[in-house]
Scaffold this active site. Structure first.
Site, short mmCIF file in Angstrom:
data_model
loop_
_atom_site.label_atom_id
_atom_site.label_comp_id
_atom_site.label_asym_id
_atom_site.label_seq_id
_atom_site.Cartn_x
_atom_site.Cartn_y
_atom_site.Cartn_z
N SER A 174 0.61 -1.18 0.20
CA SER A 174 -0.09 -0.14 0.01
C SER A 174 0.65 1.14 -0.07
CB SER A 174 -0.72 0.13 1.46
OG SER A 174 -0.20 0.28 2.30
N CYS A 175 2.16 1.09 -0.35
CA CYS A 175 3.07 2.23 -0.21
C CYS A 175 2.93 3.27 -1.52
CB CYS A 175 4.38 1.51 0.11
SG CYS A 175 5.22 0.87 -1.40
N GLY A 176 2.18 2.76 -2.40
CA GLY A 176 2.39 3.58 -3.61
C GLY A 176 3.31 3.21 -4.68
#
Length: 264
Positions: free
Chosen positions: A108-110
């Site tokens: 979910s860190c991009g």
């Protein structure tokens, strides 16, 4: 799309009493992004403005170069969350298939779908403009942030990304339980041309590498965050000429990078 639900919790007091209390809780659910039939990522997020999110996400992931590369976005509810099906222009489908072949994990860190450290440095088009906003306007805008966080005011559990013009007028705002998702929603709103181009973006979170990268994709001249920056975020801003202000509070702000000497 429901973004909050009321649950009964127990409030503990210093005197030892325990009382039931109804509390609005921010909804968090899995949102699966499917691109041209391929499962690309599952994001834990607030299920709101999914078309804006998908547009911003695909832009910041470099799967598309412009909103016109997206032929269709179709969100629909599933049993355990949401699915957003996206169709890309034919000339970009090889890019998507190549990314899928090299995937090793989801985060979910991009930086979803990257298989090695060498892939993190992705292309940035152009240099950000010099911001036109003055210090007084930044402080005045910061003081109004809560007005543009209705879901956070209701639940106390979500981040916001806010686009403003040089006079501090808020042009658009987005909220999400994930700070990256909030900024992707805002990038998508801006890319779809529903508001004027902003002078700066303010985020209610720390500033990490990927937050700087998303601001660069948005094409703004200044990114402001209410929390601290990371070293890689500052390096990324310096490399690409983004003005960066962090730890923006009511009594002070910290200029991390000012390539145009706007705040000297």
């Amino acid at each position: 799309m429901r973004v909050a639900q009321t649950l009964t919790l127990i409030r503990l007091s210093p005197d030892g009493t325990a009382d039931p209390i109804d509390r609005d809780i921010a909804v968090e659910c899995p949102v699966a992004i499917e691109v041209d039939g391929f499962g690309y990522a599952v994001m834990m997020m607030t299920p709101e403005r999914l078309e804006d999110f998908a547009t911003g996400f695909l832009l910041t992931e470099r799967l598309v170069d412009a909103p016109g590369d997206i032929l269709d976005i179709e969100p629909f509810a599933a049993e355990s969350g949401w699915i957003v099906r996206v169709t890309l222009a034919e000339h970009l489908r090889g890019r998507m298939q190549d990314r899928v072949r090299h995937r090793t994990s989801d985060t979910s860190c991009g930086l979803c779908g990257l298989s090695g450290l060498e892939q993190i440095a992705r292309p940035v088009t152009g240099r950000p403009p010099a911001p036109q906003v003055d210090v007084e306007t930044l402080f005045a805008t910061l003081a109004t942030v809560r007005r543009h966080q209705p879901l956070n005011g209701q639940t106390g559990a979500v981040h916001a990304a806010i686009a403003c013009d040089a006079g501090g007028m808020v042009l658009a705002a987005a909220e999400d339980v994930g700070r990256h998702n909030a900024l992707d929603k805002l990038v998508g709103t801006l890319a779809r041309g529903t508001v004027l181009s902003p002078d700066f973006i303010l985020v209610t979170s720390r500033i990490s590498y990927e937050m700087v990268d998303k601001a660069l994709v948005a094409g703004v001249g200044l990114l402001v965050g209410i929390s601290a920056p990371t070293s890689l975020a500052i390096d990324h801003a310096r490399q690409h000429g983004l003005t960066l202000i962090a730890l923006a509070r009511s009594d002070a702000m910290l200029v991390a990078h000012d390539p145009h000497d706007c705040f000297a």
